[in-house]
Design a protein around this motif. Structure first.
Motif, short mmCIF file in Angstrom:
data_model
loop_
_atom_site.label_atom_id
_atom_site.label_comp_id
_atom_site.label_asym_id
_atom_site.label_seq_id
_atom_site.Cartn_x
_atom_site.Cartn_y
_atom_site.Cartn_z
N THR B 87 20.78 32.55 32.38
CA THR B 87 21.27 32.45 31.01
C THR B 87 22.27 31.29 30.87
OG1 THR B 87 22.95 34.02 31.60
CG2 THR B 87 21.02 34.87 30.51
N GLY B 88 22.63 31.02 29.64
CA GLY B 88 23.58 29.95 29.39
C GLY B 88 24.98 30.27 29.86
N ARG B 89 25.23 31.55 30.21
CA ARG B 89 26.57 31.90 30.64
C ARG B 89 26.74 31.76 32.15
NH1 ARG B 89 24.03 36.75 29.15
NH2 ARG B 89 23.64 37.94 31.01
N SER B 90 25.82 31.02 32.81
CA SER B 90 25.91 30.92 34.27
C SER B 90 27.17 30.18 34.74
CB SER B 90 24.65 30.28 34.84
OG SER B 90 24.48 29.00 34.31
N PRO B 91 27.70 29.15 34.03
CA PRO B 91 28.97 28.57 34.48
C PRO B 91 30.10 29.59 34.50
CG PRO B 91 27.98 27.17 32.83
CD PRO B 91 27.17 28.42 32.87
N PHE B 92 30.13 30.42 33.46
CA PHE B 92 31.13 31.48 33.42
C PHE B 92 30.96 32.44 34.59
CE2 PHE B 92 32.04 35.83 31.87
CZ PHE B 92 33.42 35.71 31.80
N ALA B 93 29.70 32.79 34.88
CA ALA B 93 29.42 33.69 36.00
C ALA B 93 29.85 33.06 37.32
CB ALA B 93 27.94 34.03 36.04
N ALA B 94 29.62 31.72 37.45
CA ALA B 94 30.02 31.04 38.68
C ALA B 94 31.53 31.07 38.84
CB ALA B 94 29.51 29.60 38.65
N VAL B 95 32.26 30.90 37.72
CA VAL B 95 33.72 30.94 37.79
C VAL B 95 34.18 32.32 38.24
CG1 VAL B 95 35.82 30.86 36.41
CG2 VAL B 95 34.09 29.10 36.13
N VAL B 96 33.58 33.37 37.64
CA VAL B 96 33.96 34.73 38.02
C VAL B 96 33.71 34.96 39.51
CG1 VAL B 96 33.37 37.15 37.73
CG2 VAL B 96 33.62 35.70 35.74
N ALA B 97 32.52 34.53 39.99
CA ALA B 97 32.18 34.75 41.39
C ALA B 97 33.14 33.97 42.30
CB ALA B 97 30.74 34.33 41.65
N ALA B 98 33.49 32.73 41.90
CA ALA B 98 34.37 31.92 42.75
C ALA B 98 35.77 32.53 42.83
CB ALA B 98 34.44 30.49 42.19
N VAL B 99 36.27 33.01 41.67
CA VAL B 99 37.60 33.62 41.68
C VAL B 99 37.61 34.87 42.55
CG1 VAL B 99 39.29 34.80 40.24
CG2 VAL B 99 38.30 32.66 39.48
N LEU B 100 36.53 35.67 42.40
CA LEU B 100 36.42 36.90 43.21
C LEU B 100 36.37 36.56 44.69
CD1 LEU B 100 36.10 39.95 42.89
CD2 LEU B 100 33.66 39.62 43.02
N ALA B 101 35.62 35.48 45.03
CA ALA B 101 35.52 35.08 46.43
C ALA B 101 36.88 34.66 46.96
CB ALA B 101 34.51 33.93 46.57
N LEU B 102 37.64 33.93 46.13
CA LEU B 102 38.98 33.50 46.55
C LEU B 102 39.87 34.71 46.83
CD1 LEU B 102 40.11 30.41 44.46
CD2 LEU B 102 39.99 30.68 46.93
N ILE B 103 39.88 35.66 45.88
CA ILE B 103 40.75 36.83 46.04
C ILE B 103 40.37 37.62 47.28
CG2 ILE B 103 41.45 38.99 44.98
CD1 ILE B 103 41.01 37.66 42.28
N LEU B 104 39.06 37.95 47.37
CA LEU B 104 38.60 38.76 48.50
C LEU B 104 38.81 38.03 49.81
CD1 LEU B 104 35.28 40.32 47.19
CD2 LEU B 104 37.42 41.48 47.59
N GLY B 105 38.49 36.73 49.83
CA GLY B 105 38.62 35.96 51.06
C GLY B 105 40.07 35.89 51.51
N ALA B 106 40.98 35.65 50.56
CA ALA B 106 42.40 35.59 50.92
C ALA B 106 42.87 36.93 51.48
CB ALA B 106 43.21 35.20 49.69
N GLY B 107 42.44 38.02 50.81
CA GLY B 107 42.84 39.34 51.29
C GLY B 107 42.34 39.61 52.69
N VAL B 108 41.08 39.25 52.94
CA VAL B 108 40.49 39.51 54.25
C VAL B 108 41.18 38.68 55.32
CG1 VAL B 108 38.41 38.99 55.56
CG2 VAL B 108 38.25 40.33 53.50
N VAL B 109 41.46 37.40 55.01
CA VAL B 109 42.11 36.53 56.00
C VAL B 109 43.51 37.03 56.31
CG1 VAL B 109 43.04 34.23 56.37
CG2 VAL B 109 40.74 34.49 55.49
N LEU B 110 44.24 37.45 55.25
CA LEU B 110 45.60 37.93 55.47
C LEU B 110 45.60 39.21 56.29
CD1 LEU B 110 47.39 37.29 52.07
CD2 LEU B 110 47.72 36.13 54.25
N ALA B 111 44.63 40.09 56.03
CA ALA B 111 44.67 41.40 56.67
C ALA B 111 44.10 41.36 58.09
CB ALA B 111 43.91 42.41 55.82
N PHE B 112 43.01 40.62 58.29
CA PHE B 112 42.30 40.70 59.58
C PHE B 112 42.16 39.35 60.24
CE2 PHE B 112 40.67 44.12 56.86
CZ PHE B 112 41.06 45.21 57.61
N GLY B 113 43.08 38.43 59.96
CA GLY B 113 42.93 37.06 60.47
C GLY B 113 42.93 36.94 61.98
#
Lengths: 113, 176
Positions: B87-113
């Protein structure tokens, strides 16, 4: 192996799945993205199992259970998709609007006429 | 060695799953899903979870992808590329996925680095099967009830309505 490697892979897979669910329009491709997300969860479970080694195989058992749940989920999901196709002739999630709420605008229009 | 194997399988999984969500041909997306799930099975193998890897291949690649392909066939999915699949909202979806990846990735690195996975083999069918039938019997039975419920639900959903069926029956009788 550092525990962080499987966890980061799971994060990436999960976010690809999130992108797929949000960006795809076809209901079957959305279901495929769900499968990717469930796989990321399984990867997490197995990685934590290999890390903790609690002797009960908790993570691996739960991963097998999640795989079973995924099979049940995709069976029901595809049954719903086929029902949608039979009723509407398409599997477009955006234009399946049978349960949409009537907009306030439309209500006003109806009141005016 | 395990890390190298895991990294190769993980890279294949990421590539294939990106193709699953971006391919413009819907059947190709379903076939890339096979590659992605197989690569994740390889990751399970690298983590010494052989039984889970085998179940993954058996259930996911053997059953779920075949089910998806059947659904594509029954819904008359076209073989040619569809530009409207995303759909045309794929840039928005990409932004949501990237932000989620940043949050989850940071949490995982901080907790289990700094944690390490010890290479111990504890994932054969014997090990997992023993634990399932010794410790996890009740969840296992609940799961079988859930599978039965899903089966009944799928049958109830895909059944035609009684009125439709009688209409069809009477029309076919007229044709005779």
């Amino acid at each position: 192996m550092p525990l962080i490697v499987p966890l980061l892979l799971a994060v990436v897979l999960f976010c690809i799945g999130v992108y797929g669910v949000l960006a795809r329009r076809n209901a079957i491709t959305m279901l495929m993205s769900f499968e990717l997300m469930l796989n990321a969860v399984n990867l997490n479970l197995v990685a934590f199992d290999a890390w903790r080694l609690d002797g009960l195989a908790t993570g691996q058992t739960l991963a097998v259970f999640v795989i079973t749940l995924a099979a049940a989920e995709i069976g029901l999901g595809l049954a719903i998709v086929l029902l949608l196709f039979r009723g509407h002739g398409h599997v477009d999630a955006d234009s399946a609007r049978d349960l949409v709420e009537v907009d306030a605008v439309q209500q006003e229009k109806g009141a005016a006429t | 060695m395990t890390t190298a194997l895991f990294s190769v399988a993980g890279a294949v999984a990421v590539l294939a799953s990106v193709l699953v969500v971006t391919s413009r041909r819907i059947v190709h997306a379903a076939l890339w899903l096979v590659v992605a799930l197989g690569a994740v099975a390889g990751c399970f193998g690298a983590l010494h979870a052989e039984f889970v890897a085998l179940v993954q291949i058996l259930v996911y690649v053997g059953a779920i992808v075949v089910l998806v392909l059947f659904a594509l066939m029954l819904t008359k999915a076209p073989m040619n590329p569809l530009p409207g699949l995303t759909t045309g909202r794929s840039p928005f979806a990409a932004v949501v996925a990237a932000v989620l990846a940043l949050i989850l990735g940071a949490g995982v690195v901080l907790a289990f680095g700094n944690e390490k996975v010890k290479p111990v083999t504890h994932g054969s069918a014997t090990d997992v099967g023993t634990e399932i039938f010794k410790v996890w019997v009740l969840p296992f039975e609940v799961l079988s009830v859930l599978l039965l419920a899903a089966l009944i639900g799928a049958i109830a959903l895909s059944q035609r309505k009684l009125s439709e069926r009688s209409d069809k029956l009477s029309s076919s009788e007229k044709e005779d």
